[in-house]
Motif scaffolding. Sequence first.
Motif, PDB file in Angstrom:
ATOM      1  N   MET A  81      41.633 -19.626 -32.603  1.00  0.00           N
ATOM      2  CA  MET A  81      40.530 -18.890 -32.092  1.00  0.00           C
ATOM      3  C   MET A  81      41.008 -18.534 -30.918  1.00  0.00           C
ATOM      4  O   MET A  81      41.747 -19.063 -30.162  1.00  0.00           O
ATOM      5  N   GLU A  82      40.253 -17.365 -30.331  1.00  0.00           N
ATOM      6  CA  GLU A  82      40.347 -16.811 -28.930  1.00  0.00           C
ATOM      7  C   GLU A  82      39.715 -17.802 -28.063  1.00  0.00           C
ATOM      8  O   GLU A  82      38.902 -18.417 -28.245  1.00  0.00           O
ATOM      9  N   LYS A  83      40.611 -17.897 -26.807  1.00  0.00           N
ATOM     10  CA  LYS A  83      40.013 -18.849 -25.807  1.00  0.00           C
ATOM     11  C   LYS A  83      39.032 -18.267 -25.041  1.00  0.00           C
ATOM     12  O   LYS A  83      39.293 -17.894 -23.827  1.00  0.00           O
ATOM     13  N   ALA A  84      37.852 -17.802 -25.702  1.00  0.00           N
ATOM     14  CA  ALA A  84      36.825 -17.040 -24.846  1.00  0.00           C
ATOM     15  C   ALA A  84      35.687 -17.966 -24.390  1.00  0.00           C
ATOM     16  O   ALA A  84      35.622 -19.277 -24.909  1.00  0.00           O
ATOM     17  N   LYS A  85      35.075 -17.659 -23.347  1.00  0.00           N
ATOM     18  CA  LYS A  85      33.993 -18.576 -22.625  1.00  0.00           C
ATOM     19  C   LYS A  85      32.935 -17.556 -22.322  1.00  0.00           C
ATOM     20  O   LYS A  85      33.314 -16.752 -21.303  1.00  0.00           O
ATOM     21  N   ILE A  86      31.843 -17.870 -22.676  1.00  0.00           N
ATOM     22  CA  ILE A  86      30.459 -17.397 -22.141  1.00  0.00           C
ATOM     23  C   ILE A  86      29.608 -18.383 -21.456  1.00  0.00           C
ATOM     24  O   ILE A  86      29.640 -19.702 -22.027  1.00  0.00           O
ATOM     25  N   ASN A  87      28.642 -17.783 -20.745  1.00  0.00           N
ATOM     26  CA  ASN A  87      27.768 -18.667 -20.225  1.00  0.00           C
ATOM     27  C   ASN A  87      26.302 -18.506 -21.219  1.00  0.00           C
ATOM     28  O   ASN A  87      26.251 -17.957 -22.082  1.00  0.00           O
ATOM     29  N   ALA A  88      25.451 -19.559 -21.049  1.00  0.00           N
ATOM     30  CA  ALA A  88      24.199 -19.725 -21.724  1.00  0.00           C
ATOM     31  C   ALA A  88      23.239 -18.245 -21.847  1.00  0.00           C
ATOM     32  O   ALA A  88      22.838 -17.817 -22.903  1.00  0.00           O
ATOM     33  N   SER A  89      23.175 -17.544 -20.567  1.00  0.00           N
ATOM     34  CA  SER A  89      22.534 -16.225 -20.571  1.00  0.00           C
ATOM     35  C   SER A  89      23.187 -15.271 -21.517  1.00  0.00           C
ATOM     36  O   SER A  89      22.377 -14.656 -22.002  1.00  0.00           O
ATOM     37  N   GLN A  90      24.608 -15.304 -21.495  1.00  0.00           N
ATOM     38  CA  GLN A  90      25.131 -14.371 -22.375  1.00  0.00           C
ATOM     39  C   GLN A  90      24.833 -14.471 -23.898  1.00  0.00           C
ATOM     40  O   GLN A  90      24.729 -13.772 -24.593  1.00  0.00           O
ATOM     41  N   LEU A  91      24.904 -15.957 -24.030  1.00  0.00           N
ATOM     42  CA  LEU A  91      24.697 -16.401 -25.672  1.00  0.00           C
ATOM     43  C   LEU A  91      22.972 -15.954 -26.071  1.00  0.00           C
ATOM     44  O   LEU A  91      23.015 -15.583 -27.084  1.00  0.00           O
ATOM     45  N   PHE A  92      22.087 -16.161 -24.957  1.00  0.00           N
ATOM     46  CA  PHE A  92      20.862 -15.939 -25.361  1.00  0.00           C
ATOM     47  C   PHE A  92      20.578 -14.307 -25.520  1.00  0.00           C
ATOM     48  O   PHE A  92      19.824 -13.972 -26.579  1.00  0.00           O
ATOM     49  N   VAL A  93      21.273 -13.472 -24.560  1.00  0.00           N
ATOM     50  CA  VAL A  93      21.317 -12.059 -24.987  1.00  0.00           C
ATOM     51  C   VAL A  93      21.710 -11.601 -26.226  1.00  0.00           C
ATOM     52  O   VAL A  93      21.408 -10.823 -26.994  1.00  0.00           O
ATOM     53  N   LEU A  94      22.893 -12.140 -26.556  1.00  0.00           N
ATOM     54  CA  LEU A  94      23.707 -11.761 -27.801  1.00  0.00           C
ATOM     55  C   LEU A  94      22.849 -12.190 -29.074  1.00  0.00           C
ATOM     56  O   LEU A  94      22.735 -11.378 -29.983  1.00  0.00           O
ATOM     57  N   VAL A  95      22.166 -13.481 -28.799  1.00  0.00           N
ATOM     58  CA  VAL A  95      21.339 -13.728 -29.881  1.00  0.00           C
ATOM     59  C   VAL A  95      20.093 -12.722 -30.219  1.00  0.00           C
ATOM     60  O   VAL A  95      19.709 -12.380 -31.358  1.00  0.00           O
ATOM     61  N   VAL A  96      19.455 -12.263 -28.910  1.00  0.00           N
ATOM     62  CA  VAL A  96      18.485 -11.476 -29.185  1.00  0.00           C
ATOM     63  C   VAL A  96      18.786  -9.972 -29.677  1.00  0.00           C
ATOM     64  O   VAL A  96      18.096  -9.618 -30.608  1.00  0.00           O
ATOM     65  N   LEU A  97      19.842  -9.612 -28.774  1.00  0.00           N
ATOM     66  CA  LEU A  97      20.390  -8.203 -29.736  1.00  0.00           C
ATOM     67  C   LEU A  97      20.918  -8.123 -31.035  1.00  0.00           C
ATOM     68  O   LEU A  97      20.463  -7.313 -31.680  1.00  0.00           O
ATOM     69  N   TYR A  98      21.427  -9.440 -31.440  1.00  0.00           N
ATOM     70  CA  TYR A  98      21.796  -9.606 -32.894  1.00  0.00           C
ATOM     71  C   TYR A  98      20.589  -9.687 -33.542  1.00  0.00           C
ATOM     72  O   TYR A  98      20.597  -9.085 -34.797  1.00  0.00           O
ATOM     73  N   GLU A  99      19.760 -10.434 -33.700  1.00  0.00           N
ATOM     74  CA  GLU A  99      18.709 -10.801 -34.419  1.00  0.00           C
ATOM     75  C   GLU A  99      17.571  -9.515 -34.671  1.00  0.00           C
ATOM     76  O   GLU A  99      17.079  -9.000 -35.529  1.00  0.00           O
ATOM     77  N   MET A 100      17.430  -8.802 -33.476  1.00  0.00           N
ATOM     78  CA  MET A 100      16.718  -7.494 -33.445  1.00  0.00           C
ATOM     79  C   MET A 100      17.326  -6.378 -33.962  1.00  0.00           C
ATOM     80  O   MET A 100      16.700  -5.639 -34.600  1.00  0.00           O
ATOM     81  N   GLY A 101      18.654  -6.276 -33.617  1.00  0.00           N
ATOM     82  CA  GLY A 101      19.545  -5.376 -34.528  1.00  0.00           C
ATOM     83  C   GLY A 101      19.096  -4.502 -35.386  1.00  0.00           C
ATOM     84  O   GLY A 101      18.494  -3.238 -34.995  1.00  0.00           O
ATOM     85  N   SER A 102      18.975  -4.595 -36.729  1.00  0.00           N
ATOM     86  CA  SER A 102      18.519  -3.804 -37.819  1.00  0.00           C
ATOM     87  C   SER A 102      17.364  -4.235 -38.110  1.00  0.00           C
ATOM     88  O   SER A 102      16.550  -3.388 -39.003  1.00  0.00           O
ATOM     89  N   LEU A 112      29.600 -20.489 -31.136  1.00  0.00           N
ATOM     90  CA  LEU A 112      29.051 -21.681 -30.237  1.00  0.00           C
ATOM     91  C   LEU A 112      30.003 -22.521 -29.315  1.00  0.00           C
ATOM     92  O   LEU A 112      29.777 -22.966 -28.342  1.00  0.00           O
ATOM     93  N   PRO A 113      31.346 -22.839 -30.193  1.00  0.00           N
ATOM     94  CA  PRO A 113      32.444 -23.498 -29.136  1.00  0.00           C
ATOM     95  C   PRO A 113      32.769 -22.691 -27.995  1.00  0.00           C
ATOM     96  O   PRO A 113      33.197 -23.151 -27.122  1.00  0.00           O
ATOM     97  N   PHE A 114      32.436 -21.491 -28.041  1.00  0.00           N
ATOM     98  CA  PHE A 114      32.723 -20.579 -26.752  1.00  0.00           C
ATOM     99  C   PHE A 114      31.900 -20.819 -25.461  1.00  0.00           C
ATOM    100  O   PHE A 114      32.527 -20.385 -24.430  1.00  0.00           O
ATOM    101  N   LEU A 115      30.794 -21.398 -25.761  1.00  0.00           N
ATOM    102  CA  LEU A 115      29.817 -21.657 -24.763  1.00  0.00           C
ATOM    103  C   LEU A 115      30.494 -22.759 -23.749  1.00  0.00           C
ATOM    104  O   LEU A 115      30.731 -23.845 -23.896  1.00  0.00           O
ATOM    105  N   ASN A 116      30.591 -22.330 -22.304  1.00  0.00           N
ATOM    106  CA  ASN A 116      31.037 -23.157 -21.167  1.00  0.00           C
ATOM    107  C   ASN A 116      29.971 -24.265 -20.696  1.00  0.00           C
ATOM    108  O   ASN A 116      30.658 -25.173 -20.214  1.00  0.00           O
TER     109      ASN A 116
END
Length: 368
Positions: free
Chosen positions: A1-22, A204-208
């Motif tokens: 797995m890629e050693k990426a790290k994101i914060n909670a606000s970025q996860l929140f934004v991705l969830v909203v963009l993904y859910e609303m997507g199509s 989810l494991p990417f969340l710091n």
Amino acid sequence: MEKAKINASQLFVLVVLYEMGSAILVGMGAGAGQDAWISILLGMTAGVLLFFVYYRLFLYYPDLPLTSYIQKITGKWIGRLIAILYIVYFIYDASRVLRDFGELLTTTIYTSTPLFVINTLMILTIIYAIHKGFEVLARVGEIYFAIIYILAIGGFSLILFSGLIHFENILPILENGWKPVIKTFLRETFTFPFGEMIVFTMVLPFLNEPKKVKMACIGGILLSGINIAITAVINIAALGTDLFVRSNFPLLTTIGKIQLANFIERLDVLFMLYLVIGGFFKIAIYYYVAVAGAADIFNFKNQRKLGFPIGVLVLFSSVTIATSYAEHIKEGLNVVTIYLHWPFQIIIPCILLILAFFRNRKKKSSPS
């Protein structure tokens, strides 16, 4: 797995963009008629409850993606088989969303452009974005999140001031009782888009800050669900129930009716801009988890090597899964929901949670 790290606000934004997507693209909940918004809110509520299944699995295995902890729970060989099926599922869903995106553009603006060309341009952009890493995608998401909300507020204001809203179209509430609402909820709004949160079990494991997973994801589900329900109310109020149900792209039809001060009209470009942004993020996340899952299962040290072949697979699947858009939609409602969404989003995760509980009953889950 890629050693990426994101914060909670970025996860929140991705969830909203993904859910609303199509979900905003198509007429969600149309089977419930003018009560579509109720079906959507029911789907949102059930989606939050379902997320707790994913979250509890994350607590048991906070450092592992779905494809890894399946093997821990069920054993290496059975787990690897299930994980491969999940990768195929993610690729297939990415193909479906890409088909939605391409069909809209080819039937509205680029009527002389082949579907394959439109889809190729989108998937090449996504391959490039994912090649740069998941952290980059998350940071870009924060920028476009603001752009989408500016477009949404502007579009809603124009619809309101154009006098298109007729709330009597929403009445009477529950005219046909609860049966069509519940049926639509079970067949559509539960699994699409709220059950699709299954993809985030891979990231989810990417969340710091693991303790903020629950807040970020549930907040994203609630915000996107409310936005989708509001969109459904606006579409029904502006178009009426019959046109809302018959339209392939209700929001596009609603925006096309905007006419203000005899010169503000033909604002379809606002919708198209949202479509490109929302479609990009939804396909990109599906595509990323398929690549990451395949790298995890087949022990690729550099998952970027899998990016192009899986991208090509998504592209060709998007143009071959159905001969027409009508067949594509019918397949999504009658086949995909029952035989793919329910097993992969709901049944298998619940079984995994039960097995994980017995395997870990003597261990402490973390973080709490």
